[in-house]
Design a protein around this motif. Structure first.
Motif, PDB file in Angstrom:
ATOM      1  N   SER A  59       0.930  -1.109   0.087  1.00  0.00           N
ATOM      2  CA  SER A  59      -0.124   0.000   0.067  1.00  0.00           C
ATOM      3  C   SER A  59       1.050   1.295   0.141  1.00  0.00           C
ATOM      4  O   SER A  59       0.526   2.405  -0.536  1.00  0.00           O
ATOM      5  CB  SER A  59      -0.901   0.201   1.303  1.00  0.00           C
ATOM      6  N   ILE A  60       1.940   1.235   0.679  1.00  0.00           N
ATOM      7  CA  ILE A  60       2.876   2.298   0.605  1.00  0.00           C
ATOM      8  C   ILE A  60       3.414   2.548  -0.707  1.00  0.00           C
ATOM      9  O   ILE A  60       3.437   3.703  -1.249  1.00  0.00           O
ATOM     10  CB  ILE A  60       4.016   2.122   1.628  1.00  0.00           C
ATOM     11  N   ARG A  61       3.770   1.489  -1.459  1.00  0.00           N
ATOM     12  CA  ARG A  61       4.393   1.713  -2.940  1.00  0.00           C
ATOM     13  C   ARG A  61       3.119   2.314  -3.645  1.00  0.00           C
ATOM     14  O   ARG A  61       3.489   3.175  -4.544  1.00  0.00           O
ATOM     15  CB  ARG A  61       4.637   0.265  -3.437  1.00  0.00           C
ATOM     16  N   LYS A  62       2.044   1.931  -3.564  1.00  0.00           N
ATOM     17  CA  LYS A  62       0.735   2.512  -4.540  1.00  0.00           C
ATOM     18  C   LYS A  62       0.728   3.897  -4.003  1.00  0.00           C
ATOM     19  O   LYS A  62       0.542   4.631  -4.994  1.00  0.00           O
ATOM     20  CB  LYS A  62      -0.565   1.842  -3.714  1.00  0.00           C
ATOM     21  N   LYS A 114       8.388  10.192  -0.599  1.00  0.00           N
ATOM     22  CA  LYS A 114       9.063   9.212   0.222  1.00  0.00           C
ATOM     23  C   LYS A 114       8.009   8.841   1.355  1.00  0.00           C
ATOM     24  O   LYS A 114       6.729   9.238   1.332  1.00  0.00           O
ATOM     25  CB  LYS A 114      10.458   9.861   0.778  1.00  0.00           C
ATOM     26  N   ALA A 115       8.652   7.794   1.892  1.00  0.00           N
ATOM     27  CA  ALA A 115       7.739   7.289   2.920  1.00  0.00           C
ATOM     28  C   ALA A 115       8.589   6.641   4.142  1.00  0.00           C
ATOM     29  O   ALA A 115       9.671   6.389   4.248  1.00  0.00           O
ATOM     30  CB  ALA A 115       6.958   5.814   2.338  1.00  0.00           C
ATOM     31  N   VAL A 116       7.636   6.448   5.423  1.00  0.00           N
ATOM     32  CA  VAL A 116       8.149   5.887   6.575  1.00  0.00           C
ATOM     33  C   VAL A 116       7.305   4.610   6.979  1.00  0.00           C
ATOM     34  O   VAL A 116       5.832   5.022   6.797  1.00  0.00           O
ATOM     35  CB  VAL A 116       8.046   7.057   7.676  1.00  0.00           C
ATOM     36  N   VAL A 128      12.005   4.546   1.302  1.00  0.00           N
ATOM     37  CA  VAL A 128      11.165   3.983   2.379  1.00  0.00           C
ATOM     38  C   VAL A 128      11.928   3.797   3.519  1.00  0.00           C
ATOM     39  O   VAL A 128      12.557   2.745   3.416  1.00  0.00           O
ATOM     40  CB  VAL A 128      10.238   2.724   1.734  1.00  0.00           C
ATOM     41  N   GLN A 129      11.916   4.452   4.468  1.00  0.00           N
ATOM     42  CA  GLN A 129      12.650   4.378   5.657  1.00  0.00           C
ATOM     43  C   GLN A 129      11.642   3.295   6.588  1.00  0.00           C
ATOM     44  O   GLN A 129      10.221   3.523   6.752  1.00  0.00           O
ATOM     45  CB  GLN A 129      12.780   5.540   6.336  1.00  0.00           C
ATOM     46  N   THR A 130      12.331   2.450   7.037  1.00  0.00           N
ATOM     47  CA  THR A 130      11.582   1.369   7.879  1.00  0.00           C
ATOM     48  C   THR A 130      12.080   1.574   9.286  1.00  0.00           C
ATOM     49  O   THR A 130      13.188   1.576   9.384  1.00  0.00           O
ATOM     50  CB  THR A 130      11.766  -0.080   7.566  1.00  0.00           C
ATOM     51  N   LEU A 131      11.108   1.849  10.466  1.00  0.00           N
ATOM     52  CA  LEU A 131      11.303   2.111  11.633  1.00  0.00           C
ATOM     53  C   LEU A 131      10.823   1.239  12.356  1.00  0.00           C
ATOM     54  O   LEU A 131       9.817   0.718  12.381  1.00  0.00           O
ATOM     55  CB  LEU A 131      10.963   3.528  11.948  1.00  0.00           C
TER      56      LEU A 131
END
Ligand SMILES: Cc1cc2nc3c(=O)[nH]c(=O)nc-3n(C[C@H](O)[C@H](O)[C@H](O)COP(=O)(O)OP(=O)(O)OC[C@H]3O[C@@H](n4cnc5c(N)ncnc54)[C@H](O)[C@@H]3O)c2cc1C
Length: 259
Positions: A70-73, A81-83, A200-203
């Motif tokens: 869903s983040i990629r969409k 960008k995304a987290v 996409v930063q993964t936390l």
């Protein structure tokens, strides 16, 4: 402007949704995951504000590994960008616990404007935006059907029973949007390809300084103690009109105190 759009992955409303016996949490693996409907309008609104006033759109999502789809969409619609806050300890979080995690991530990412959907299609509590504003100590303007930015203030139009209210607050702020505020764009082929390269930063919770105890079922104020499937819909009543159909329908409605 630093615009952060909150995106929740929810089970596709077309697919059957099941709760897991014992935990009462949603069996998210049992259904396709999609972007929460109102969050598509939130993404579109964020993109339009960035196009009009300059700035970047960051997608922020708290969810299991598969939320990455869903983040990629969302990135393919045009966000920069995304987290992705990803941690097994978050599973089973209620709205209060979820808002604590999102608020911590927003504190780290920074924001001028947070845009959320007014509610999710799976839990529909509709309280997360308000909880975030409270935790972050910023104004909240909810259920917006129109958003205007003027320098350092945001103005929304919110439908009311008598028409609509116009509410203004200074930035930074949290807003939530309703459907019909705009027409979400469809990702173009170019957008889909570009999304593959967007950061996409993964936390995890530890990266946010959030203890595992304050997330998940342990960090939640509510607990699902039991649940039952909705009873199958009873067969309808067939009214045969032998010239008295109207009277029969009126009798049916009166019996049930509809009239
Ligand atoms: C069937 C069901 C019933 C539930 N009932 C309750 C309940 O009564 N009380 C309770 O406290 N919790 C409940 N929960 C848990 C709750 O769904 C989660 O905590 C959820 O993450 C936040 O609540 P919400 O989806 O209702 O948020 P809402 O307030 O409805 O969501 C509004 C907006 O907040 C943003 N948002 C919400 N969650 C996320 C996320 N994980 N990542 C990014 N953005 C997000 C989205 O933009 C969304 O449009 C329930 C869950 C399910 C599946």
């Amino acid at each position: 402007m630093n615009i952060v759009v909150l995106v929740k992955q929810v089970p596709d409303t077309e697919s059957e949704r099941r709760l897991v016996p014992g935990s009462g949490t949603l069996d998210r693996a049992a259904a396709d995951g999609v972007i929460n409907e109102l969050d598509e309008f939130a993404i579109e609104e964020g993109l339009r504000i960035a196009e009009a006033h300059g700035g970047e759109v960051t997608i922020l999502s708290v969810g299991p590994a598969r939320a990455a789809e869903s983040i990629r969409k969302a990135l393919s619609m045009g966000a920069n960008k995304a987290v992705h806050v990803l941690d097994d300890e978050i599973a089973g979080s209620d709205a209060l616990a979820t808002s604590a995690v999102i608020a911590a991530a927003l504190g780290q990412v920074g924001f001028d404007l947070v845009i959320a959907g007014a509610e999710s299609t799976d839990a529909r509590t509709g309280v997360v935006p308000a909880m975030l504003a409270e935790r972050l100590g910023v104004p909240q303007l909810t259920q917006a059907s129109k958003v205007d930015i003027d320098g350092s203030s945001v103005t929304v139009r919110r439908m009311s029973d008598d028409g609509y209210d116009v509410i203004t607050a200074s930035l930074p702020a949290v807003i939530s949007v309703l459907e019909k505020i705009n027409e979400p764009r469809y990702p173009s082929f170019k957008g889909i390809m570009a999304a593959k390269k967007k950061p996409v930063q993964t936390l995890a919770l530890a990266d946010l300084g959030v203890s595992a105890e304050s997330a998940g079922a342990g960090g939640s104020a509510t607990e699902v103690t039991d649940f039952a499937a909705r009873p199958p819909r009873a067969a309808g009543v067939v009214v045969k009109d032998e010239g008295d159909g109207g009277a029969k329908v009126a009798g049916f409605l009166a019996e049930r105190k509809f009239i």
